[in-house]
Design a protein around this motif. Structure first.
Motif, PDB file in Angstrom:
ATOM      1  N   ALA A  53       0.813  -1.217   0.000  1.00  0.00           N
ATOM      2  CA  ALA A  53       0.000   0.000   0.000  1.00  0.00           C
ATOM      3  C   ALA A  53       0.846   1.266   0.000  1.00  0.00           C
ATOM      4  O   ALA A  53       0.299   2.376   0.003  1.00  0.00           O
ATOM      5  N   ASN A  54       2.168   1.103  -0.015  1.00  0.00           N
ATOM      6  CA  ASN A  54       3.110   2.230  -0.013  1.00  0.00           C
ATOM      7  C   ASN A  54       4.168   1.918  -1.057  1.00  0.00           C
ATOM      8  O   ASN A  54       5.233   1.404  -0.743  1.00  0.00           O
ATOM      9  N   HIS A  55       3.871   2.234  -2.316  1.00  0.00           N
ATOM     10  CA  HIS A  55       4.589   1.643  -3.453  1.00  0.00           C
ATOM     11  C   HIS A  55       5.204   2.688  -4.367  1.00  0.00           C
ATOM     12  O   HIS A  55       4.592   3.703  -4.696  1.00  0.00           O
ATOM     13  N   LEU A  56       6.429   2.372  -4.817  1.00  0.00           N
ATOM     14  CA  LEU A  56       7.133   3.165  -5.832  1.00  0.00           C
ATOM     15  C   LEU A  56       7.336   2.317  -7.075  1.00  0.00           C
ATOM     16  O   LEU A  56       7.850   1.201  -6.989  1.00  0.00           O
ATOM     17  N   ASP A  57       6.931   2.834  -8.229  1.00  0.00           N
ATOM     18  CA  ASP A  57       7.141   2.142  -9.496  1.00  0.00           C
ATOM     19  C   ASP A  57       8.184   2.915 -10.296  1.00  0.00           C
ATOM     20  O   ASP A  57       8.037   4.124 -10.511  1.00  0.00           O
ATOM     21  N   PRO A  76      -4.044   3.397  -1.793  1.00  0.00           N
ATOM     22  CA  PRO A  76      -2.602   3.236  -1.617  1.00  0.00           C
ATOM     23  C   PRO A  76      -1.855   4.542  -1.881  1.00  0.00           C
ATOM     24  O   PRO A  76      -2.352   5.424  -2.589  1.00  0.00           O
ATOM     25  N   ARG A  77      -0.667   4.627  -1.313  1.00  0.00           N
ATOM     26  CA  ARG A  77       0.268   5.666  -1.729  1.00  0.00           C
ATOM     27  C   ARG A  77       1.065   5.093  -2.886  1.00  0.00           C
ATOM     28  O   ARG A  77       1.740   4.079  -2.753  1.00  0.00           O
ATOM     29  N   VAL A  78       0.972   5.733  -4.057  1.00  0.00           N
ATOM     30  CA  VAL A  78       1.654   5.255  -5.251  1.00  0.00           C
ATOM     31  C   VAL A  78       2.509   6.390  -5.810  1.00  0.00           C
ATOM     32  O   VAL A  78       2.044   7.526  -5.939  1.00  0.00           O
ATOM     33  N   ALA A  79       3.746   6.063  -6.131  1.00  0.00           N
ATOM     34  CA  ALA A  79       4.645   7.036  -6.747  1.00  0.00           C
ATOM     35  C   ALA A  79       5.215   6.442  -8.029  1.00  0.00           C
ATOM     36  O   ALA A  79       5.448   5.235  -8.122  1.00  0.00           O
ATOM     37  N   LEU A  80       5.424   7.291  -9.006  1.00  0.00           N
ATOM     38  CA  LEU A  80       5.967   6.894 -10.304  1.00  0.00           C
ATOM     39  C   LEU A  80       7.281   7.637 -10.532  1.00  0.00           C
ATOM     40  O   LEU A  80       7.354   8.851 -10.318  1.00  0.00           O
ATOM     41  N   MET A  81       8.295   6.895 -10.971  1.00  0.00           N
ATOM     42  CA  MET A  81       9.600   7.507 -11.230  1.00  0.00           C
ATOM     43  C   MET A  81      10.098   7.081 -12.593  1.00  0.00           C
ATOM     44  O   MET A  81      10.130   5.887 -12.917  1.00  0.00           O
ATOM     45  N   ASP A  82      10.506   8.040 -13.403  1.00  0.00           N
ATOM     46  CA  ASP A  82      11.006   7.769 -14.744  1.00  0.00           C
ATOM     47  C   ASP A  82      11.767   9.002 -15.197  1.00  0.00           C
ATOM     48  O   ASP A  82      11.557  10.093 -14.658  1.00  0.00           O
ATOM     49  N   SER A 120       7.425  -1.011  -0.957  1.00  0.00           N
ATOM     50  CA  SER A 120       7.651  -1.877  -2.120  1.00  0.00           C
ATOM     51  C   SER A 120       8.125  -1.038  -3.284  1.00  0.00           C
ATOM     52  O   SER A 120       7.787   0.141  -3.410  1.00  0.00           O
ATOM     53  N   LEU A 121       8.941  -1.679  -4.105  1.00  0.00           N
ATOM     54  CA  LEU A 121       9.535  -1.027  -5.278  1.00  0.00           C
ATOM     55  C   LEU A 121       9.402  -1.962  -6.459  1.00  0.00           C
ATOM     56  O   LEU A 121       9.916  -3.082  -6.437  1.00  0.00           O
ATOM     57  N   GLY A 122       8.697  -1.528  -7.496  1.00  0.00           N
ATOM     58  CA  GLY A 122       8.541  -2.322  -8.711  1.00  0.00           C
ATOM     59  C   GLY A 122       9.411  -1.778  -9.825  1.00  0.00           C
ATOM     60  O   GLY A 122       9.392  -0.571 -10.098  1.00  0.00           O
ATOM     61  N   ILE A 123      10.206  -2.675 -10.441  1.00  0.00           N
ATOM     62  CA  ILE A 123      11.075  -2.292 -11.558  1.00  0.00           C
ATOM     63  C   ILE A 123      10.832  -3.302 -12.678  1.00  0.00           C
ATOM     64  O   ILE A 123      11.525  -4.315 -12.781  1.00  0.00           O
ATOM     65  N   ASN A 124       9.838  -3.042 -13.490  1.00  0.00           N
ATOM     66  CA  ASN A 124       9.479  -3.981 -14.536  1.00  0.00           C
ATOM     67  C   ASN A 124       9.911  -3.480 -15.909  1.00  0.00           C
ATOM     68  O   ASN A 124       9.608  -2.348 -16.289  1.00  0.00           O
ATOM     69  N   TYR A 125      10.634  -4.341 -16.608  1.00  0.00           N
ATOM     70  CA  TYR A 125      11.060  -4.070 -17.991  1.00  0.00           C
ATOM     71  C   TYR A 125      11.859  -2.772 -18.116  1.00  0.00           C
ATOM     72  O   TYR A 125      11.748  -2.056 -19.109  1.00  0.00           O
ATOM     73  N   LEU A 126      12.664  -2.494 -17.100  1.00  0.00           N
ATOM     74  CA  LEU A 126      13.530  -1.319 -17.159  1.00  0.00           C
ATOM     75  C   LEU A 126      14.961  -1.682 -17.504  1.00  0.00           C
ATOM     76  O   LEU A 126      15.567  -1.078 -18.394  1.00  0.00           O
ATOM     77  N   PHE A 127      15.531  -2.683 -16.829  1.00  0.00           N
ATOM     78  CA  PHE A 127      16.963  -2.928 -16.938  1.00  0.00           C
ATOM     79  C   PHE A 127      17.406  -3.302 -18.346  1.00  0.00           C
ATOM     80  O   PHE A 127      18.528  -2.974 -18.743  1.00  0.00           O
TER      81      PHE A 127
END
Length: 220
Positions: A53-57, A76-82, A120-127
């Motif tokens: 519920a406290n997530h950074l994508d 949820p608290r959702v943050a987006l970084m790009d 939580s930190l989600g890193i999908n299809y970035l690397f």
């Protein structure tokens, strides 16, 4: 060798408002199932298993996963970084119901913004879009760990070339994407990914589906 600014920009420049409108159909609908052999529902299940519920994508793409995932709360608290303004705008509009925080950031550089940490930190299809070897790309973890609470979950997925099965079409498309600078995964292996994760995190798990590695780990 340190990636050049041009190499970094090339990996994300393809994501414009026009291409993002086609992303779900082409990448998540066709490529994942038929070329990379990791259907999107498998990645979504991985996402649901670890999101909090406290997530950074980070590396948000079209915003599909935070839009479709099952957060453990309705607010949820959702943050987006790009580093790409187009993806931030597209994804933040898609999940506007969560009033997401947005941060424009090249994760190969230190994060200077003061940000309340996440669980939580989600890193999908970035690397696979980030230039350099995995040992060089993994500096992104070093820059993101300070944004995570102790015991937080880091999870994601990436397309590999080494140590994984690749069909003929996967080899051809990866070769094309690497030549264009869209992908930079010609030296990405499962072994190196595992090593990078185990150097930094606890309780590392890795699963291979097709030529995609699904990973999770805990922040120390």
């Amino acid at each position: 060798m340190t990636p050049t600014q041009d190499q970094v920009l090339a990996g994300q420049a393809v994501y414009t408002s026009k291409t993002l409108s086609l992303y779900d159909f082409i990448v998540l609908g066709i490529s994942n199932r038929y070329i990379w052999k990791c259907p999107t529902p498998r990645i979504e299940a991985h996402y649901n298993a670890h999101v909090t519920a406290n997530h950074l994508d980070v590396g948000v793409g079209s915003g599909y996963f935070p839009d479709h995932c099952q957060f453990p709360t309705a607010t949820p608290r959702v943050a987006l970084m790009d580093m790409n303004d187009s993806t931030l705008v597209y994804a933040s509009e898609r999940i506007a119901r969560y009033s997401p925080e947005t941060y424009r950031q090249n994760v190969l550089e230190p994060v200077t913004a003061v940000i309340k940490p996440f669980d939580s930190l989600g890193i999908n299809y970035l690397f696979h879009c980030v230039p350099g070897k995995i040992s060089e790309k993994a500096i992104a973890f070093d820059h993101l760990i300070p944004l995570m609470n102790s015991g937080a979950t880091v999870f994601g997925s990436t397309i590999l070339q080494g140590d994984v099965p690749r069909n003929w079409m996967a080899k051809k498309l990866m070769g094309f994407y690497n030549k264009k600078g869209i992908f930079s995964n010609s030296e990405d292996t499962l072994f190196e990914l595992k090593h990078a994760l185990e150097q930094r995190f606890d309780k590392v798990t890795l699963e291979v589906q097709g030529c995609v590695a699904l990973f999770s780990a805990k922040v120390r």
